[in-house]
Design a protein around this motif. Structure first.
Motif, mmCIF file in Angstrom:
data_model
loop_
_atom_site.group_PDB
_atom_site.id
_atom_site.type_symbol
_atom_site.label_atom_id
_atom_site.label_comp_id
_atom_site.label_asym_id
_atom_site.label_seq_id
_atom_site.Cartn_x
_atom_site.Cartn_y
_atom_site.Cartn_z
ATOM 1 N N ARG A 145 36.145 46.651 38.549
ATOM 2 C CA ARG A 145 35.065 45.803 38.043
ATOM 3 C C ARG A 145 35.647 44.801 37.055
ATOM 4 N NH1 ARG A 145 30.097 48.126 39.396
ATOM 5 N NH2 ARG A 145 30.350 50.252 40.154
ATOM 6 N N ALA A 146 35.354 43.536 37.290
ATOM 7 C CA ALA A 146 35.824 42.483 36.390
ATOM 8 C C ALA A 146 35.112 42.604 35.051
ATOM 9 C CB ALA A 146 35.565 41.111 36.998
ATOM 10 N N VAL A 147 35.816 42.282 33.981
ATOM 11 C CA VAL A 147 35.192 42.305 32.660
ATOM 12 C C VAL A 147 34.525 40.958 32.407
ATOM 13 C CG1 VAL A 147 36.777 44.028 31.746
ATOM 14 C CG2 VAL A 147 37.322 41.626 31.492
ATOM 15 N N GLU A 148 33.451 40.982 31.642
ATOM 16 C CA GLU A 148 32.687 39.757 31.396
ATOM 17 C C GLU A 148 33.031 39.090 30.079
ATOM 18 O OE1 GLU A 148 28.572 40.665 31.917
ATOM 19 O OE2 GLU A 148 28.878 41.426 33.936
ATOM 20 N N THR A 149 33.718 39.813 29.203
ATOM 21 C CA THR A 149 34.130 39.252 27.914
ATOM 22 C C THR A 149 35.610 39.555 27.701
ATOM 23 O OG1 THR A 149 33.582 41.264 26.703
ATOM 24 C CG2 THR A 149 31.836 39.627 26.909
ATOM 25 N N SER A 150 36.186 38.921 26.711
ATOM 26 C CA SER A 150 37.578 39.184 26.381
ATOM 27 C C SER A 150 37.704 40.563 25.740
ATOM 28 C CB SER A 150 38.085 38.105 25.410
ATOM 29 O OG SER A 150 39.400 38.403 25.014
ATOM 30 N N ASN A 185 40.418 43.592 34.666
ATOM 31 C CA ASN A 185 39.454 44.422 35.376
ATOM 32 C C ASN A 185 39.752 45.888 35.116
ATOM 33 O OD1 ASN A 185 41.343 45.400 37.407
ATOM 34 N ND2 ASN A 185 41.145 43.416 38.392
#
Length: 76
Positions: A6-11, A28
Motif C-alpha cells: 500500500r502506497a503511503v499518502e504522506t511523508s 510503500n
C-alpha cells in the motif's frame, strides 16, 4: 511478493535508531516488507535498526530490525 503493498499518502521519515540520522522515507508498506527511498545507498545483507512513526489509534512509533535483501537504483 506475498502481500499487497500500500502506497503511503504522506511523508514518513525513517530514522536509524543507532545513529539518530534520517536515512530516507517510506514509499510503500505491506505485512511482509516496505520500500524505503534512501538518501544514500543501503548495503546488501546488512542488518539495520530503523524507527518510523505511523499514525494509528495508539500514536506509538514503530521500531524494528530489518535485513535489507534487495536494492535497486531508482530511475529518475
Amino acid at each position: 511478493r506475498r502481500s499487497r503493498r500500500r502506497a503511503v499518502e504522506t511523508s514518513i521519515p525513517v530514522t536509524n535508531t543507532m545513529t539518530g540520522q534520517v536515512v530516507g522515507q517510506i514509499a510503500n508498506l505491506s505485512v511482509d516488507g516496505m520500500m524505503l527511498i534512501a538518501h544514500r545507498p543501503i548495503r546488501s545483507n546488512a542488518l539495520y535498526q530503523f524507527s518510523f512513526h505511523l499514525t494509528d489509534a495508539r500514536g506509538k512509533p514503530v521500531q524494528l530490525e530489518m535485513l535489507q535483501v534487495y536494492a535497486a537504483q531508482a530511475a529518475l
